[in-house]
Write a protein that holds these residues in place. Structure first.
Motif, short mmCIF file in Angstrom:
data_model
loop_
_atom_site.label_atom_id
_atom_site.label_comp_id
_atom_site.label_asym_id
_atom_site.label_seq_id
_atom_site.Cartn_x
_atom_site.Cartn_y
_atom_site.Cartn_z
N GLU A 9 0.83 -1.20 0.00
CA GLU A 9 0.00 0.00 0.00
C GLU A 9 0.87 1.26 0.00
O GLU A 9 0.57 2.23 -0.70
N GLN A 10 1.95 1.20 0.79
CA GLN A 10 2.86 2.35 0.82
C GLN A 10 3.52 2.55 -0.54
O GLN A 10 3.70 3.68 -1.00
N ALA A 58 -4.84 9.17 -12.66
CA ALA A 58 -6.30 9.15 -12.57
C ALA A 58 -6.83 7.72 -12.56
O ALA A 58 -7.80 7.41 -11.86
N GLU A 59 -6.20 6.85 -13.34
CA GLU A 59 -6.65 5.46 -13.43
C GLU A 59 -6.40 4.68 -12.14
O GLU A 59 -6.99 3.62 -11.93
N MET A 60 -5.56 5.19 -11.24
CA MET A 60 -5.30 4.52 -9.97
C MET A 60 -6.37 4.82 -8.93
O MET A 60 -6.42 4.19 -7.88
N HIS A 61 -7.24 5.83 -9.21
CA HIS A 61 -8.39 6.16 -8.36
C HIS A 61 -8.00 6.38 -6.89
O HIS A 61 -8.67 5.92 -5.97
N GLY A 62 -6.90 7.07 -6.70
CA GLY A 62 -6.46 7.37 -5.35
C GLY A 62 -6.92 8.74 -4.90
O GLY A 62 -7.81 9.36 -5.50
N ALA A 63 -6.31 9.21 -3.81
CA ALA A 63 -6.73 10.48 -3.22
C ALA A 63 -6.47 11.67 -4.14
O ALA A 63 -7.11 12.71 -4.00
N ASP A 100 3.34 5.84 -2.77
CA ASP A 100 4.57 6.48 -3.26
C ASP A 100 4.53 6.62 -4.78
O ASP A 100 4.97 7.64 -5.32
N ARG A 101 4.00 5.59 -5.44
CA ARG A 101 3.91 5.65 -6.90
C ARG A 101 2.96 6.76 -7.35
O ARG A 101 3.25 7.47 -8.33
N MET A 102 1.84 6.93 -6.64
CA MET A 102 0.90 8.00 -6.99
C MET A 102 1.53 9.37 -6.81
O MET A 102 1.38 10.25 -7.66
N GLN A 103 2.26 9.54 -5.72
CA GLN A 103 2.93 10.83 -5.50
C GLN A 103 4.00 11.06 -6.55
O GLN A 103 4.18 12.19 -7.03
N GLU A 104 4.68 9.98 -6.92
CA GLU A 104 5.72 10.09 -7.95
C GLU A 104 5.11 10.53 -9.29
O GLU A 104 5.66 11.39 -9.98
N LEU A 105 3.96 9.95 -9.64
CA LEU A 105 3.29 10.34 -10.89
C LEU A 105 2.83 11.78 -10.84
O LEU A 105 2.93 12.52 -11.84
#
Length: 469
Positions: A93-94, A127-132, A98-103
């Motif tokens: 999960e971390q 956007a496709e990761m549907h995160g925060a 981290d990957r979302m923040q990197e993107l």
């Protein structure tokens, strides 16, 4: 009386002989021969039964002891496997976060470089990761699409953002962007053109340098107006650099949530960099009033930048969100809050949190407290964590402590952790010493494996020594 005494003496001798048979592995025939030479004459059936029962009883006890050890080890292995599985989930999960923040950071970097196609690719993935940050990703995707002249795609992306995230704090910026796109009447944007907003930014920066009192209200107008988030972010930086009381007041308003989350996080960051002591109250207010974990994380980083140990200590004690609490502990280590970390460690019951505190001791370079945990901690998992961090922190004290722990330790897994710590230190001399003296073939092999990976002269010389034997 003499006959009974003789019989008892014989039985005691026979018992000793039975034990010798078991321990020394004498053949049964040899044992029988010895018994036959006894003053009492040939072995009687009752004597044979006595030997057999004694041997069987001793073997049965050994089997029971081994079964108990196997059961205890299986229990430990199951518990460790459970912990490893839980940790793997948390790590995954971390890694995703981290990957979302990197993107996000990657996409924003591309926008700053005006590489709009690359930015669009990064924000599409995000956007496709549907995160925060999915709503922010859709906004910036539409922004990049508009810069590329893809008006219809940009309008469709904005519609998707408003539909999927109706409560998003990016809605206001999205509506402004939508208005600008529809007003453009299909004219393609020229990414190389210097637009009016950029000229205004240059003018604001010049005015801020010459007359901050006049410039501050104009920057505030830009921040509250319809300019793009990119322009607002640059204007905010211009404002923060002035360091005036008026500028700090405006930064405080933005930090308290009067704009989109990205601009809010920027304001929090700038308060930590430029605000000094007067920014502490504002940052504390932001932390207690916001429900956005990313904003709270930005506040914790600002506390670290400003060296505010007390605020980090309070967050580490009272924060309910596990991720934010770990972040506060980490930042406390980075600012050298050893005494605060020690207080947290002594009061904490959670193994996971205590492990995080041990990591923070490493970040603080506190070998002394890591040694205390490595030598005195009752929980084997925490001892392993302390030993690992001793390897990372390095230094003479850490090396001496590892040597002492290895010499006294009976737990094989902890001995292996010491070998890992020596490897992290690059301490080939200690590994060679263990490889030469260790009686356990498995541990000796582990030491040699570590040496083969270090590859310095000490390690290489020992490898040659092994090959020449």
């Amino acid at each position: 009386m003499n006959g009974r005494t003789s019989t008892e003496n014989f039985k005691r001798a026979a018992a000793r002989l039975g034990i010798a048979v078991v321990l020394l592995g004498w053949p049964a025939a040899s044992a029988g021969a010895l018994a036959a030479e006894s003053p009492q004459g040939p072995q009687r059936p009752s004597d044979v039964t006595f030997f057999a029962e004694h041997d069987h009883s001793a073997q049965s006890q050994r089997d029971q002891d081994q079964a108990a050890r196997d059961h205890e080890q299986a229990k430990k292995d199951a518990e460790q496997e459970k912990r490893d599985t839980e940790q793997a989930k948390k790590d995954a999960e971390q890694e995703r976060l981290d990957r979302m923040q990197e993107l996000y950071d990657e996409g924003r970097g591309y926008l700053d470089e005006e590489s709009y196609r690359d930015a669009a690719r990064a924000f599409t993935k995000l956007a496709e990761m549907h995160g925060a940050q999915a709503d922010a990703a859709l906004y910036w995707l539409a922004y990049a699409q508009n810069k590329l002249g893809k008006r219809d795609a940009a309008l469709s992306t904005i519609a998707e953002m408003k539909r999927s995230y109706p409560q998003s704090r990016w809605t206001r910026d999205a509506v402004t962007l939508e208005f600008e796109i529809r007003q453009s009447s299909g004219a393609k944007a020229n990414p190389d053109a210097v637009n009016d907003e950029e000229l205004k930014l240059l003018a604001l920066q010049g005015l801020m340098n010459s007359d901050p009192q006049k410039a501050a209200p104009m920057v505030e107008k830009v921040l509250s107006g319809s300019s793009s988030p990119a322009v607002k972010s640059k204007a905010l930086f211009v404002l923060a650099q002035s360091g005036t009381s008026q500028a700090m007041d405006i930064l405080g308003k933005v930090a308290l949530g009067q704009s989109n989350p990205e601009l809010q996080r920027k304001a929090v960051e700038y308060l930590g960099m430029f605000g000094g002591d007067r920014a502490k109250k504002t940052l504390a207010d932001v932390y207690t009033t916001t429900g956005d974990a990313s904003v709270k994380s930005a506040v914790l980083k600002s506390y670290m930048i400003s060296g505010d140990k007390q605020s980090l200590f309070n967050a580490a004690k009272n924060e309910k969100n596990d991720g934010l609490r770990r972040e506060a502990i980490k930042q406390l280590g980075l600012v050298g809050g050893e005494s605060e970390l020690e207080q947290l460690y002594r009061a904490e019951n959670s193994t996971e949190v205590r492990r995080e505190i041990l990591q923070a001791f490493f970040l603080a370079g506190d070998a002394k407290r890591l040694v205390e945990a490595a030598e005195g901690e009752k929980d084997p998992e925490l001892r392993r964590a302390a030993i690992k961090n001793l390897g990372l922190v390095g230094g003479k004290d850490a090396a001496n402590a590892l040597q002492s722990i290895y010499a006294k330790e009976t737990d094989r897994s902890l001995k292996e952790e010491v070998l890992n710590a020596y490897f992290l230190q690059g301490n080939s001399a200690a590994l060679v010493a263990i490889a030469r003296s260790e009686k356990d073939p498995g541990l000796r092999k582990k030491a040699v494996e570590k040496l083969s990976l270090i590859g310095d002269k000490t390690a290489t010389d020992y490898m040659m020594e092994i090959l020449q034997k």
